[in-house]
Design a protein around this motif. Structure first.
Motif, PDB file in Angstrom:
ATOM      1  N   ASN A  12       0.817  -1.216   0.000  1.00 24.95           N
ATOM      2  CA  ASN A  12       0.000   0.000   0.000  1.00 24.95           C
ATOM      3  C   ASN A  12       0.850   1.266   0.000  1.00 24.95           C
ATOM      4  OD1 ASN A  12      -2.338  -1.561   0.124  1.00 24.95           O
ATOM      5  ND2 ASN A  12      -2.297  -1.629   2.360  1.00 24.95           N
ATOM      6  N   GLY A  13       2.117   1.144  -0.377  1.00 27.43           N
ATOM      7  CA  GLY A  13       3.007   2.300  -0.350  1.00 27.43           C
ATOM      8  C   GLY A  13       2.684   3.333  -1.425  1.00 27.43           C
ATOM      9  N   GLU A  14       3.236   4.536  -1.234  1.00 28.98           N
ATOM     10  CA  GLU A  14       3.043   5.625  -2.188  1.00 28.98           C
ATOM     11  C   GLU A  14       4.392   6.233  -2.547  1.00 28.98           C
ATOM     12  OE1 GLU A  14       0.390   8.354  -0.340  1.00 28.98           O
ATOM     13  OE2 GLU A  14      -1.359   7.012  -0.489  1.00 28.98           O
TER      14      GLU A  14
ATOM     15  N   LYS B 242      10.480   7.643  -4.994  1.00 30.13           N
ATOM     16  CA  LYS B 242      10.660   6.270  -4.520  1.00 30.13           C
ATOM     17  C   LYS B 242       9.483   5.886  -3.620  1.00 30.13           C
ATOM     18  CE  LYS B 242      15.706   6.487  -4.752  1.00 30.13           C
ATOM     19  NZ  LYS B 242      16.983   6.345  -4.008  1.00 30.13           N
ATOM     20  N   ARG B 243       9.139   4.611  -3.687  1.00 30.45           N
ATOM     21  CA  ARG B 243       7.944   4.158  -2.968  1.00 30.45           C
ATOM     22  C   ARG B 243       8.277   3.852  -1.499  1.00 30.45           C
ATOM     23  NH1 ARG B 243       3.146   2.905  -5.064  1.00 30.45           N
ATOM     24  NH2 ARG B 243       4.033   2.857  -7.169  1.00 30.45           N
ATOM     25  N   GLU B 244       7.378   4.194  -0.606  1.00 31.88           N
ATOM     26  CA  GLU B 244       7.489   3.893   0.823  1.00 31.88           C
ATOM     27  C   GLU B 244       6.086   3.852   1.417  1.00 31.88           C
ATOM     28  OE1 GLU B 244       9.735   7.112   2.487  1.00 31.88           O
ATOM     29  OE2 GLU B 244       8.083   8.548   2.296  1.00 31.88           O
ATOM     30  N   GLY B 245       5.992   3.308   2.632  1.00 34.73           N
ATOM     31  CA  GLY B 245       4.691   3.297   3.283  1.00 34.73           C
ATOM     32  C   GLY B 245       4.258   1.941   3.787  1.00 34.73           C
ATOM     33  N   GLU B 246       2.947   1.720   3.802  1.00 34.32           N
ATOM     34  CA  GLU B 246       2.347   0.568   4.479  1.00 34.32           C
ATOM     35  C   GLU B 246       2.465  -0.722   3.665  1.00 34.32           C
ATOM     36  OE1 GLU B 246      -1.676   0.733   6.630  1.00 34.32           O
ATOM     37  OE2 GLU B 246      -2.136  -0.401   4.798  1.00 34.32           O
ATOM     38  N   VAL B 247       2.772  -1.815   4.402  1.00 30.40           N
ATOM     39  CA  VAL B 247       2.817  -3.164   3.812  1.00 30.40           C
ATOM     40  C   VAL B 247       2.051  -4.103   4.742  1.00 30.40           C
ATOM     41  CG1 VAL B 247       4.287  -5.093   3.102  1.00 30.40           C
ATOM     42  CG2 VAL B 247       5.051  -2.746   2.725  1.00 30.40           C
ATOM     43  N   ILE B 248       1.193  -4.946   4.192  1.00 27.51           N
ATOM     44  CA  ILE B 248       0.470  -5.958   4.972  1.00 27.51           C
ATOM     45  C   ILE B 248       1.190  -7.292   4.793  1.00 27.51           C
ATOM     46  CG2 ILE B 248      -1.724  -7.123   5.383  1.00 27.51           C
ATOM     47  CD1 ILE B 248      -1.729  -4.134   6.004  1.00 27.51           C
ATOM     48  N   ILE B 249       1.507  -7.947   5.939  1.00 29.61           N
ATOM     49  CA  ILE B 249       2.328  -9.161   5.929  1.00 29.61           C
ATOM     50  C   ILE B 249       1.625 -10.252   6.731  1.00 29.61           C
ATOM     51  CG2 ILE B 249       4.608 -10.121   6.467  1.00 29.61           C
ATOM     52  CD1 ILE B 249       5.634  -7.209   6.617  1.00 29.61           C
TER      53      ILE B 249
ATOM     54  N   ASN C 156      10.371   2.474   5.160  1.00 32.78           N
ATOM     55  CA  ASN C 156      10.941   3.608   4.440  1.00 32.78           C
ATOM     56  C   ASN C 156      11.305   3.153   3.024  1.00 32.78           C
ATOM     57  OD1 ASN C 156      13.488   2.315   4.536  1.00 32.78           O
ATOM     58  ND2 ASN C 156      13.976   3.306   6.493  1.00 32.78           N
ATOM     59  N   GLU C 157      11.840   4.050   2.241  1.00 29.13           N
ATOM     60  CA  GLU C 157      12.087   3.738   0.828  1.00 29.13           C
ATOM     61  C   GLU C 157      13.117   2.623   0.661  1.00 29.13           C
ATOM     62  OE1 GLU C 157      15.381   7.056  -0.410  1.00 29.13           O
ATOM     63  OE2 GLU C 157      13.326   7.794  -0.102  1.00 29.13           O
ATOM     64  N   VAL C 158      14.126   2.565   1.533  1.00 29.83           N
ATOM     65  CA  VAL C 158      15.135   1.517   1.451  1.00 29.83           C
ATOM     66  C   VAL C 158      14.533   0.169   1.804  1.00 29.83           C
ATOM     67  CG1 VAL C 158      17.339   0.684   2.340  1.00 29.83           C
ATOM     68  CG2 VAL C 158      16.998   3.124   1.958  1.00 29.83           C
ATOM     69  N   GLN C 159      13.772   0.092   2.905  1.00 29.55           N
ATOM     70  CA  GLN C 159      13.140  -1.160   3.328  1.00 29.55           C
ATOM     71  C   GLN C 159      12.109  -1.621   2.290  1.00 29.55           C
ATOM     72  OE1 GLN C 159      11.625   0.435   6.972  1.00 29.55           O
ATOM     73  NE2 GLN C 159      13.312  -0.371   8.224  1.00 29.55           N
ATOM     74  N   TYR C 160      11.430  -0.675   1.664  1.00 32.47           N
ATOM     75  CA  TYR C 160      10.391  -1.019   0.707  1.00 32.47           C
ATOM     76  C   TYR C 160      11.011  -1.693  -0.529  1.00 32.47           C
ATOM     77  CZ  TYR C 160       5.631  -0.517  -1.114  1.00 32.47           C
ATOM     78  OH  TYR C 160       4.366  -0.748  -1.549  1.00 32.47           O
TER      79      TYR C 160
END
Length: 334
Positions: free
Chosen positions: A299-301, A307-314, A330-334
């Motif tokens: 769900n990132g933006e 660069k994309r960052e934001g919510e992830v459902i796991i 964050n953008e690196v983790q995404y």
């Protein structure tokens, strides 16, 4: 208690008497007799037939039980009960309520007490496999097998007594889990005993904070967990001053441990045990660990840098259960 001779196997009777310090006389077996002697009683022997078809078999077995009772200075019914359970580790929960002596306990309380007994063993079994101050789920295979093999025995006179026992060899675990000869059942009942003694000793010595800190350590040598504390609190009835005595009886098939056999939990201990459980459970609210999981939804933006960052459902696999979680990356983790 009615004595049913048909429940008694002669080989079991022989082994039970041997566990009391008697030794078999091998020569008598040729005459189809078990003969046992004990250096503490040099002039006495215990003799009974091997074959159930002997014409006076029942009378002889009953006389044997009476004789054993005489030697250990206990009632015959006590000997019979212990003979039936000598392959089991058992816990006797004596519920002491001064309001009604031994006439009854409320039905709702009986249900709560049985649930407490089950959770007590489940908690200890999980701690044997994985020492932790809190188990999010009590769902491991071996503890569940142990509970399935446990027996709920007849209640006994004297206050109100719930008795739970489990055959000492009821559950098999992979050989690499344990380095010694103790079985999983014995390790579980012993862990239960040590945890209860540690809790009571800490309450009486006024050092519960030290107990909590030790329980939080990696090896959790106290065997105390939040789950075990919750199990004990199940034995507390609201608005009553119930005391709880828990007595451990060890199977004769394995050498009995040198531990305090009876743990006494006074009614004013329950609130303190509840506090310990709450404290141990709270440390799991935030947990650093490595988890196995799958990404279900992204769900990132895009941010200002494109660069994309934001919510992830796991979906995470925790304690053999899939747990849905949300992470903000964050953008690196995404």
């Amino acid at each position: 208690m009615k004595i049913n001779i048909g429940n008694i196997g002669t080989a079991d009777l022989r082994d039970f008497i041997k566990s009391l310090g008697w030794a078999i006389v091998p020569e008598a077996i040729n005459d189809r007799l078990y003969v046992l002697k004990n250096p503490a009683f040099p002039e006495r022997q215990i003799v009974f037939p091997i074959d159930k078809t002997d014409f006076d078999y029942e009378e002889t077995i009953l006389a044997t039980l009476d004789k054993v009772a005489y030697f250990i200075n206990k009632p015959t019914e006590f000997v019979y009960s212990n003979l039936l359970d000598y392959k089991d580790d058992s816990l006797r929960f004596r519920i002491i309520d001064n309001r009604n002596e031994d006439r009854f306990i409320p039905l709702t309380y009986a249900v709560s007490a049985l649930n407490g007994a089950q959770q007590l063993l489940l908690s200890a079994a999980h701690t044997v496999l994985e020492p932790k101050p809190h188990h999010p789920k009590l769902k491991k295979t071996e503890p569940k097998q142990l509970i399935e093999k446990c027996n709920f025995k007849h209640t006994e006179p004297g206050s109100f007594i719930l008795k739970v026992s489990c055959p000492i060899n009821a559950v098999e675990v992979p050989s690499n889990l344990f380095s010694d000869d103790e079985t999983f059942v014995r390790k579980t009942t012993l862990a239960t005993n040590r945890a209860l003694n540690n809790i009571v000793n800490s309450i009486e010595a006024d050092n519960l904070l030290e107990l909590i800190e030790k329980a939080k350590e990696k090896d959790n040598s106290t065997f105390v967990s939040s789950n075990l504390c919750e199990a004990i609190v199940n034995f507390q009835e609201e608005h009553s001053n119930i005391d709880l005595n828990i007595e451990f009886n060890w199977s004769s098939l394995i050498v009995a441990p040198q531990v305090n056999k009876i743990v006494k939990i006074q009614h004013d201990y329950f609130s303190r045990i509840k506090d310990v459980g709450v404290e141990l459970k709270s440390i799991e609210a935030s947990r650093e660990d490595t988890f196995i999981g799958t990404v279900e939804t992204l769900n990132g933006e895009m941010n200002n840098e494109g660069k994309r960052e934001g919510e992830v459902i796991i979906n995470l696999l925790i304690e053999d259960e899939v747990v849905r979680a949300k992470a903000t990356l964050n953008e690196v983790q995404y």
